[in-house]
Design an enzyme around this catalytic site. Structure first.
Site, PDB file in Angstrom:
ATOM      1  N   ARG A  34       0.824  -1.185   0.292  1.00 52.90           N
ATOM      2  CA  ARG A  34       0.051   0.124  -0.039  1.00 52.90           C
ATOM      3  C   ARG A  34       0.711   0.710  -0.399  1.00 52.90           C
ATOM      4  NH1 ARG A  34      -5.008  -1.657   4.007  1.00 52.90           N
ATOM      5  NH2 ARG A  34      -6.044  -2.076   2.292  1.00 52.90           N
ATOM      6  N   LYS A 195     -13.636 -10.657   8.532  1.00 53.17           N
ATOM      7  CA  LYS A 195     -14.520  -9.851   8.553  1.00 53.17           C
ATOM      8  C   LYS A 195     -15.975 -10.269   8.150  1.00 53.17           C
ATOM      9  CE  LYS A 195     -11.108  -7.007   7.609  1.00 53.17           C
ATOM     10  NZ  LYS A 195     -10.869  -5.630   7.172  1.00 53.17           N
ATOM     11  N   GLY A 348      -6.543  -5.904   1.529  1.00 49.86           N
ATOM     12  CA  GLY A 348      -4.751  -5.986   2.206  1.00 49.86           C
ATOM     13  C   GLY A 348      -3.606  -7.014   2.344  1.00 49.86           C
ATOM     14  N   GLY A 372     -12.313  -4.117   1.460  1.00 48.50           N
ATOM     15  CA  GLY A 372     -14.280  -3.401   1.653  1.00 48.50           C
ATOM     16  C   GLY A 372     -14.372  -2.834   0.705  1.00 48.50           C
TER      17      GLY A 372
HETATM   18  P1  ADP Z   1      -8.164  -8.843   3.577  1.00 52.20           P
HETATM   19  O1  ADP Z   1      -7.695  -7.847   4.196  1.00 52.20           O
HETATM   20  O2  ADP Z   1      -8.089  -9.215   2.546  1.00 52.20           O
HETATM   21  O3  ADP Z   1     -10.311  -8.047   3.457  1.00 52.20           O
HETATM   22  P2  ADP Z   1      -9.251  -9.962   5.822  1.00 52.20           P
HETATM   23  O4  ADP Z   1      -8.932  -9.247   5.942  1.00 52.20           O
HETATM   24  O5  ADP Z   1     -10.799 -10.086   5.697  1.00 52.20           O
HETATM   25  O6  ADP Z   1      -9.056  -9.735   4.329  1.00 52.20           O
HETATM   26  O7  ADP Z   1      -8.968 -11.344   6.275  1.00 52.20           O
HETATM   27  C1  ADP Z   1      -7.783 -11.842   6.576  1.00 52.20           C
HETATM   28  C2  ADP Z   1      -6.892 -12.821   7.692  1.00 52.20           C
HETATM   29  O8  ADP Z   1      -8.335 -13.764   7.795  1.00 52.20           O
HETATM   30  C3  ADP Z   1      -5.977 -12.892   7.406  1.00 52.20           C
HETATM   31  O9  ADP Z   1      -5.312 -12.702   8.286  1.00 52.20           O
HETATM   32  C4  ADP Z   1      -6.352 -14.717   8.246  1.00 52.20           C
HETATM   33  O10 ADP Z   1      -5.150 -14.999   8.980  1.00 52.20           O
HETATM   34  C5  ADP Z   1      -7.201 -14.585   8.362  1.00 52.20           C
HETATM   35  N1  ADP Z   1      -7.590 -16.119   8.261  1.00 52.20           N
HETATM   36  C6  ADP Z   1      -8.289 -16.729   7.101  1.00 52.20           C
HETATM   37  N2  ADP Z   1      -9.250 -18.254   7.230  1.00 52.20           N
HETATM   38  C7  ADP Z   1      -9.599 -17.975   8.711  1.00 52.20           C
HETATM   39  C8  ADP Z   1      -9.360 -18.904   9.449  1.00 52.20           C
HETATM   40  N3  ADP Z   1      -9.215 -20.516   9.413  1.00 52.20           N
HETATM   41  N4  ADP Z   1      -9.687 -18.966  10.861  1.00 52.20           N
HETATM   42  C9  ADP Z   1      -8.982 -17.679  11.839  1.00 52.20           C
HETATM   43  N5  ADP Z   1      -8.443 -16.571  10.925  1.00 52.20           N
HETATM   44  C10 ADP Z   1      -8.787 -17.337   9.475  1.00 52.20           C
HETATM   45 MG    MG Z   2      -7.669  -7.077   6.316  1.00 48.38          MG
END
Ligand code: ADP
Ligand code: MG
Length: 391
Positions: A34, A195, A348, A372
């Site tokens: 970023r 999330k 991210g 998001g």
């Molecule tokens: P992004 O930033 O790409 O939008 P999110 O912030 O929603 O993605 O989610 C990313 C996080 O989700 C990562 O830190 C990952 O470790 C966590 N994650 C993925 N699968 C699991 C799981 N089964 N249990 C707990 N955390 C998880």
């Molecule tokens: Mg994230």
């Protein structure tokens, strides 16, 4: 459409809203994608004779000063990447801003340390926006990852100053437009990550737009729970189960190919060394937690992706930060690199995941800096930070 080039910036102090919300652990920056994505706009503005007051956020400090969410380490990295000094703001930031000479950069402390940044109260937000406006003579919005937020520096501030979108925001919108205006079909969306409540609205709104939807990551356990399965100690959002039940039913009515994992990699604890066991999604043992989709599911998701002409992916399939639970994410990423149509990775952590797994940005059609934000754009929502820029 308004462009950065149309804004008069020479000799002016420009407030530049960036998204510098990078993964940070014990003061060490993980993926700096970023920060790198913010550079072209900064370099353009500096070369055009502007001085910059850069505003950004880190994490969710909720209006309180939290030392671990200070932007100080980001000022250091930004300075390295730009190859010029970056002044980090102190309590006298107003004075610091006023004394900037053309070509100089001041990075403000985490904007979310001030409750006015994220407040739902318009007056409180307007007050903070007023303080920020007094620092500059023009505004450039380039923090794509935050444009879905009705926050002071994203939404209220541009209304107070001559404004334009930065190069990153313009590029992001350009790509996402291709996904919303008549996408080539089949159109698939792969969702994961942590999330759940943030993403449920998105899933609901995307259901009638996509042909395939595959769900993994931490949020999948709310789906499995909604199907009545035991999920052990896996991450779950119990309050969301009723809504998820409706989503599953709607997918069926709409004829969307909704894919959920049939196998799961579980472990007794949330840690890198916790022993991994592959189980059926029907057999998650009490006391264990799901940390990745299983290999059969990963193959199934990859197969679904391979049939698509347009694919958008947000959210890792598992806890990719722990190598033992990164397989699902890796297989999905690999499948995306073979898509011949448009493939977009957003978010991210998703971007950080593909880079840490050894993929290059050029392996994908586009890596969006916003999770998001890109999802809400795909839903067809008006995003406050884009509306404010006339986009
Ligand atoms: P992004 O930033 O790409 O939008 P999110 O912030 O929603 O993605 O989610 C990313 C996080 O989700 C990562 O830190 C990952 O470790 C966590 N994650 C993925 N699968 C699991 C799981 N089964 N249990 C707990 N955390 C998880
Ligand atoms: Mg994230």
């Amino acid at each position: 459409m308004s462009t950065l080039q149309s804004l008069d910036v020479s000799g002016k102090r420009i407030f530049l809203r960036c998204d510098l919300n990078v993964p940070l652990k014990d003061g060490v920056i993980g993926d700096d994608g970023r920060i790198r994505a913010s550079l072209p706009t900064m370099e353009y503005l500096l070369a055009a004779g502007a001085s910059l007051v850069v505003g950004a956020h880190l994490g969710r400090p909720k209006g309180e000063i939290k030392a671990e969410l200070s932007l100080a380490p980001i000022a250091v990295r930004l300075s390295e990447l730009l190859g010029r000094p970056v002044i980090f703001a102190g309590d006298n930031f107003q004075e610091q801003a006023r004394s900037l000479a053309p070509g100089e950069i001041l990075l403000l402390e985490n904007l979310r340390f001030n409750a006015g940044e994220t407040s739902k109260d318009e007056t409180e937000r307007a007050t903070f926006a007023g303080v920020l406006a007094s620092l500059a003579q023009g505004y450039v919005g380039d923090g794509f990852g935050a444009v879905h937020r009705k926050h002071a520096s994203v939404f209220d501030l541009p209304a107070l100053l001559p404004h334009a979108p930065g190069f990153l925001v313009s590029a992001e919108v350009e790509v996402l437009k291709k996904l919303t205006q008549n996408p080539a079909r089949p159109y698939g969306v792969i969702l994961g990550g942590a999330k759940v409540s943030d993403k449920i609205g998105v899933i609901s709104n995307l259901l009638d737009k996509v042909d395939v939807m595959a769900i993994g990551g931490g949020m999948v356990f709310t789906f499995l729970a909604a199907l009545g399965k035991d999920i052990g100690n896996s991450m779950v959002e119990v309050d969301s189960i009723p809504v998820v039940k409706e989503l599953i039913a709607r997918a069926q009515t709409l004829g969307v190919d909704l894919r959920l994992p049939s196998d799961i990699v579980t472990a007794p604890a949330f840690s890198a060394n916790s022993p991994a066991t592959i189980v059926s999604a029907d057999d998650i043992a009490e006391g264990s937690m799901g940390l990745d989709i299983g290999p059969t599911s990963a193959k199934d998701f990859a197969q679904a992706i391979s049939t698509c002409a347009t694919v958008f992916w947000n959210g890792p399939m598992g806890v990719f930060e722990f190598p033992a639970f990164a397989h699902g994410t890796k297989v999905v990423a690999e499948a995306l690199t073979h898509v011949t149509g448009i493939s977009v990775v957003g978010g991210g952590d998703s971007a950080a995941a593909v880079r840490s797994l050894g993929f290059a940005d050029s392996d994908f059609g586009y890596i969006s800096t916003g999770g998001g934000a890109s999802l809400e754009y795909l839903e067809g929502k008006a995003l406050p930070g884009l509306t404010a820029l006339g986009l």
